[in-house]
Scaffold this active site. Sequence first.
Site, PDB file in Angstrom:
ATOM      1  N   LYS A   1       0.819  -1.221   0.000  1.00 61.10           N
ATOM      2  CA  LYS A   1       0.000   0.000   0.000  1.00 61.10           C
ATOM      3  C   LYS A   1       0.852   1.270   0.000  1.00 61.10           C
ATOM      4  O   LYS A   1       0.584   2.187  -0.748  1.00 61.10           O
ATOM      5  CB  LYS A   1      -0.863   0.114   1.265  1.00 61.10           C
TER       6      LYS A   1
ATOM      7  N   ARG B   1      -8.554   0.742  10.310  1.00 61.21           N
ATOM      8  CA  ARG B   1      -7.987  -0.558  10.652  1.00 61.21           C
ATOM      9  C   ARG B   1      -9.041  -1.508  11.214  1.00 61.21           C
ATOM     10  O   ARG B   1      -8.774  -2.679  11.381  1.00 61.21           O
ATOM     11  CB  ARG B   1      -6.924  -0.418  11.736  1.00 61.21           C
TER      12      ARG B   1
ATOM     13  N   ARG C   1      12.255  -5.189   4.245  1.00 60.65           N
ATOM     14  CA  ARG C   1      11.924  -3.790   3.944  1.00 60.65           C
ATOM     15  C   ARG C   1      12.904  -2.839   4.636  1.00 60.65           C
ATOM     16  O   ARG C   1      13.243  -3.020   5.789  1.00 60.65           O
ATOM     17  CB  ARG C   1      10.498  -3.523   4.422  1.00 60.65           C
TER      18      ARG C   1
ATOM     19  N   ARG D   1      12.434  -0.364  10.106  1.00 63.29           N
ATOM     20  CA  ARG D   1      11.467   0.009  11.143  1.00 63.29           C
ATOM     21  C   ARG D   1      11.561  -0.974  12.302  1.00 63.29           C
ATOM     22  O   ARG D   1      11.726  -2.168  12.083  1.00 63.29           O
ATOM     23  CB  ARG D   1      10.053  -0.003  10.568  1.00 63.29           C
TER      24      ARG D   1
ATOM     25  N   ARG E   1       1.193  -8.310  13.842  1.00 64.59           N
ATOM     26  CA  ARG E   1       0.483  -7.322  13.016  1.00 64.59           C
ATOM     27  C   ARG E   1      -0.413  -8.010  11.984  1.00 64.59           C
ATOM     28  O   ARG E   1      -1.514  -7.542  11.693  1.00 64.59           O
ATOM     29  CB  ARG E   1       1.488  -6.385  12.339  1.00 64.59           C
TER      30      ARG E   1
END
Length: 211
Positions: free
Chosen positions: A15, A88, A125, A158, A169
Amino acid sequence: MAAQLIFLGAPGSGKGTQANKLVEATSYSHISTGDLLREEIGKGTELGNRVKSIMDEGKLVDDQTMLELLKANCDLDSKTYIFDGFPRNIEQTEALHSSVLNGIDSKAVYFKINPEVIVERITNRRIAKGSGQIYNLITKPPRVPGKCDISGEDLIQRKDDNEETVRTRLKVFADAIEPVLGFYREKGMLVEIDAGRSSEEVFNTLIEVTK
Ligand code: AMP
Protein backbone atom coordinates in the site's frame (compact mmCIF):
# COMPACT_ATOMS: atom_id res chain seq x y z
CA MET A 1 -12.54 15.81 -8.71
CA ALA A 2 -11.12 12.30 -8.30
CA ALA A 3 -12.47 10.09 -5.53
CA GLN A 4 -10.75 9.97 -2.16
CA LEU A 5 -8.94 6.62 -2.00
CA ILE A 6 -8.92 4.38 1.05
CA PHE A 7 -6.13 1.82 0.85
CA LEU A 8 -6.77 -1.41 2.73
CA GLY A 9 -4.29 -4.23 3.05
CA ALA A 10 -2.06 -6.15 5.41
CA PRO A 11 1.24 -4.62 6.48
CA GLY A 12 3.63 -5.35 3.62
CA SER A 13 0.90 -5.62 1.00
CA GLY A 14 2.51 -2.73 -0.90
CA LYS A 15 0.00 0.00 0.00
CA GLY A 16 2.66 2.51 1.05
CA THR A 17 4.86 1.89 -1.99
CA GLN A 18 1.91 2.23 -4.35
CA ALA A 19 0.69 5.35 -2.56
CA ASN A 20 4.12 6.96 -3.10
CA LYS A 21 4.02 6.07 -6.79
CA LEU A 22 0.52 7.41 -7.21
CA VAL A 23 1.44 10.68 -5.48
CA GLU A 24 4.35 11.11 -7.92
CA ALA A 25 2.16 10.42 -10.95
CA THR A 26 -1.05 12.25 -9.96
CA SER A 27 -2.31 15.08 -7.77
CA TYR A 28 -3.19 12.79 -4.85
CA SER A 29 -1.85 13.57 -1.37
CA HIS A 30 -0.79 10.70 0.89
CA ILE A 31 -1.87 10.43 4.50
CA SER A 32 -0.42 7.50 6.43
CA THR A 33 -1.47 7.16 10.06
CA GLY A 34 1.59 5.00 10.77
CA ASP A 35 3.84 7.83 9.47
CA LEU A 36 1.92 10.40 11.54
CA LEU A 37 2.46 8.30 14.67
CA ARG A 38 6.15 7.82 13.90
CA GLU A 39 6.49 11.60 13.49
CA GLU A 40 4.92 12.10 16.91
CA ILE A 41 7.36 9.60 18.41
CA GLY A 42 10.26 11.31 16.63
CA LYS A 43 9.22 14.69 18.04
CA GLY A 44 8.84 13.19 21.52
CA THR A 45 5.29 14.52 22.00
CA GLU A 46 2.97 13.29 24.74
CA LEU A 47 1.02 11.33 22.13
CA GLY A 48 4.24 9.87 20.74
CA ASN A 49 5.37 8.68 24.16
CA ARG A 50 1.96 7.16 24.82
CA VAL A 51 1.82 5.10 21.61
CA LYS A 52 5.44 3.99 21.31
CA SER A 53 5.23 0.68 23.15
CA ILE A 54 1.88 -0.20 21.53
CA MET A 55 3.43 0.24 18.09
CA ASP A 56 6.56 -1.68 19.02
CA GLU A 57 4.38 -4.63 19.93
CA GLY A 58 2.37 -4.39 16.69
CA LYS A 59 -0.93 -3.70 18.47
CA LEU A 60 -3.47 -1.03 17.55
CA VAL A 61 -3.54 2.46 19.03
CA ASP A 62 -7.01 3.40 20.37
CA ASP A 63 -9.61 4.63 17.88
CA GLN A 64 -10.20 8.05 19.48
CA THR A 65 -6.52 9.01 19.32
CA MET A 66 -6.30 7.84 15.73
CA LEU A 67 -9.40 9.70 14.62
CA GLU A 68 -8.21 12.95 16.19
CA LEU A 69 -4.77 12.57 14.64
CA LEU A 70 -6.31 11.94 11.24
CA LYS A 71 -8.70 14.87 11.43
CA ALA A 72 -5.94 17.22 12.57
CA ASN A 73 -3.81 16.29 9.58
CA CYS A 74 -6.15 16.30 6.63
CA ASP A 75 -7.78 19.08 4.70
CA LEU A 76 -10.59 17.59 2.66
CA ASP A 77 -11.76 20.92 1.27
CA SER A 78 -8.70 21.33 -0.89
CA LYS A 79 -7.03 17.95 -1.22
CA THR A 80 -7.72 14.49 -2.58
CA TYR A 81 -6.15 11.85 -0.38
CA ILE A 82 -4.93 8.34 -0.32
CA PHE A 83 -5.78 7.13 3.20
CA ASP A 84 -3.12 4.58 4.09
CA GLY A 85 -3.36 2.63 7.34
CA PHE A 86 -6.74 4.04 8.34
CA PRO A 87 -9.29 2.54 8.87
CA ARG A 88 -7.99 -0.56 10.65
CA ASN A 89 -11.25 -1.87 12.12
CA ILE A 90 -15.01 -1.46 11.69
CA GLU A 91 -15.27 1.33 14.29
CA GLN A 92 -12.68 3.41 12.43
CA THR A 93 -14.41 2.59 9.13
CA GLU A 94 -17.74 3.92 10.36
CA ALA A 95 -16.09 7.02 11.84
CA LEU A 96 -14.20 7.75 8.61
CA HIS A 97 -17.36 7.32 6.58
CA SER A 98 -19.71 9.41 8.67
CA SER A 99 -17.59 11.92 10.53
CA VAL A 100 -14.62 12.55 8.20
CA LEU A 101 -15.62 11.87 4.60
CA ASN A 102 -19.27 12.66 5.16
CA GLY A 103 -20.59 11.83 1.70
CA ILE A 104 -17.45 12.86 -0.23
CA ASP A 105 -16.95 10.56 -3.23
CA SER A 106 -14.55 7.80 -2.16
CA LYS A 107 -13.36 4.32 -3.10
CA ALA A 108 -11.79 1.59 -0.99
CA VAL A 109 -8.97 -0.34 -2.64
CA TYR A 110 -8.09 -3.69 -1.06
CA PHE A 111 -4.55 -4.96 -1.70
CA LYS A 112 -5.16 -8.68 -1.55
CA ILE A 113 -2.12 -10.85 -0.84
CA ASN A 114 -1.14 -14.22 0.60
CA PRO A 115 0.20 -13.62 4.16
CA GLU A 116 3.05 -16.06 3.56
CA VAL A 117 4.58 -13.65 1.05
CA ILE A 118 4.40 -10.83 3.56
CA VAL A 119 6.78 -11.98 6.27
CA GLU A 120 9.60 -12.20 3.75
CA ARG A 121 8.67 -8.85 2.22
CA ILE A 122 8.53 -7.00 5.51
CA THR A 123 11.67 -8.37 7.07
CA ASN A 124 13.52 -7.24 3.92
CA ARG A 125 11.92 -3.79 3.94
CA ARG A 126 14.18 -0.77 4.48
CA ILE A 127 13.03 2.84 4.44
CA ALA A 128 14.48 6.31 3.99
CA LYS A 129 12.88 8.57 6.57
CA GLY A 130 13.60 11.87 4.84
CA SER A 131 12.60 11.04 1.26
CA GLY A 132 9.90 8.52 2.23
CA GLN A 133 11.28 5.96 -0.26
CA ILE A 134 10.67 2.29 0.51
CA TYR A 135 13.17 -0.38 -0.56
CA ASN A 136 13.27 -4.15 -0.48
CA LEU A 137 16.65 -5.83 -0.15
CA ILE A 138 15.59 -8.54 -2.60
CA THR A 139 13.12 -7.03 -5.04
CA LYS A 140 14.05 -3.34 -4.94
CA PRO A 141 17.54 -2.91 -3.48
CA PRO A 142 19.07 0.57 -3.31
CA ARG A 143 21.82 1.26 -5.88
CA VAL A 144 24.37 1.82 -3.06
CA PRO A 145 23.84 -0.64 -0.19
CA GLY A 146 22.27 1.04 2.84
CA LYS A 147 21.73 4.43 1.12
CA CYS A 148 18.67 6.05 -0.42
CA ASP A 149 18.89 6.45 -4.24
CA ILE A 150 17.22 9.84 -4.06
CA SER A 151 18.50 11.54 -0.91
CA GLY A 152 21.64 9.51 -0.14
CA GLU A 153 20.51 9.24 3.49
CA ASP A 154 21.05 6.02 5.51
CA LEU A 155 18.28 3.46 5.16
CA ILE A 156 16.71 2.15 8.32
CA GLN A 157 14.68 -0.86 9.31
CA ARG A 158 11.47 0.01 11.14
CA LYS A 159 11.56 -1.29 14.69
CA ASP A 160 8.29 -3.19 14.12
CA ASP A 161 9.54 -4.81 10.89
CA ASN A 162 10.87 -7.92 12.65
CA GLU A 163 9.37 -11.38 12.22
CA GLU A 164 7.72 -11.65 15.63
CA THR A 165 6.01 -8.26 15.42
CA VAL A 166 5.04 -8.87 11.80
CA ARG A 167 3.22 -12.03 12.82
CA THR A 168 1.30 -10.09 15.50
CA ARG A 169 0.48 -7.32 13.02
CA LEU A 170 -0.78 -9.87 10.48
CA LYS A 171 -3.02 -11.44 13.07
CA VAL A 172 -4.35 -8.05 14.19
CA PHE A 173 -5.06 -7.27 10.53
CA ALA A 174 -6.78 -10.60 9.79
CA ASP A 175 -8.99 -10.33 12.87
CA ALA A 176 -10.32 -6.90 11.93
CA ILE A 177 -10.45 -6.67 8.14
CA GLU A 178 -13.49 -8.78 7.19
CA PRO A 179 -16.16 -6.41 8.59
CA VAL A 180 -14.31 -3.49 6.99
CA LEU A 181 -14.38 -5.18 3.58
CA GLY A 182 -18.03 -6.07 4.12
CA PHE A 183 -18.88 -2.44 4.92
CA TYR A 184 -17.39 -1.14 1.66
CA ARG A 185 -18.61 -4.07 -0.43
CA GLU A 186 -22.18 -3.50 0.65
CA LYS A 187 -21.95 0.17 -0.33
CA GLY A 188 -20.47 -0.71 -3.74
CA MET A 189 -17.27 1.19 -2.85
CA LEU A 190 -14.83 -1.75 -2.82
CA VAL A 191 -12.23 -2.55 -5.49
CA GLU A 192 -10.03 -5.61 -4.87
CA ILE A 193 -6.64 -5.85 -6.53
CA ASP A 194 -4.15 -8.72 -6.62
CA ALA A 195 -1.19 -7.28 -4.71
CA GLY A 196 0.98 -10.39 -5.07
CA ARG A 197 2.13 -9.27 -8.53
CA SER A 198 5.09 -7.04 -9.38
CA SER A 199 5.00 -3.43 -8.27
CA GLU A 200 4.62 -2.27 -11.91
CA GLU A 201 1.66 -4.56 -12.57
CA VAL A 202 -0.10 -3.47 -9.38
CA PHE A 203 0.51 0.17 -10.27
CA ASN A 204 -0.98 -0.24 -13.75
CA THR A 205 -4.14 -1.70 -12.22
CA LEU A 206 -4.26 1.12 -9.71
CA ILE A 207 -4.08 3.76 -12.42
CA GLU A 208 -7.10 2.15 -14.09
CA VAL A 209 -8.97 2.09 -10.77
CA THR A 210 -8.39 5.79 -10.15
CA LYS A 211 -9.65 6.89 -13.58
P1 AMP B 1 1.69 1.13 9.64
O1 AMP B 1 2.81 2.06 9.32
O2 AMP B 1 0.41 1.48 8.92
O3 AMP B 1 2.07 -0.33 9.45
O4 AMP B 1 1.36 1.32 11.21
C1 AMP B 1 2.32 1.03 12.20
C2 AMP B 1 1.67 0.90 13.57
O5 AMP B 1 1.02 2.14 13.89
C3 AMP B 1 0.57 -0.14 13.66
O6 AMP B 1 1.08 -1.44 13.92
C4 AMP B 1 -0.26 0.41 14.85
O7 AMP B 1 0.39 0.16 16.06
C5 AMP B 1 -0.20 1.90 14.59
N1 AMP B 1 -1.32 2.38 13.72
C6 AMP B 1 -1.22 2.93 12.47
N2 AMP B 1 -2.44 3.24 11.97
C7 AMP B 1 -3.33 2.88 12.94
C8 AMP B 1 -4.76 2.92 13.04
N3 AMP B 1 -5.52 3.39 12.03
N4 AMP B 1 -5.33 2.46 14.19
C9 AMP B 1 -4.60 1.98 15.21
N5 AMP B 1 -3.26 1.89 15.17
C10 AMP B 1 -2.61 2.33 14.07
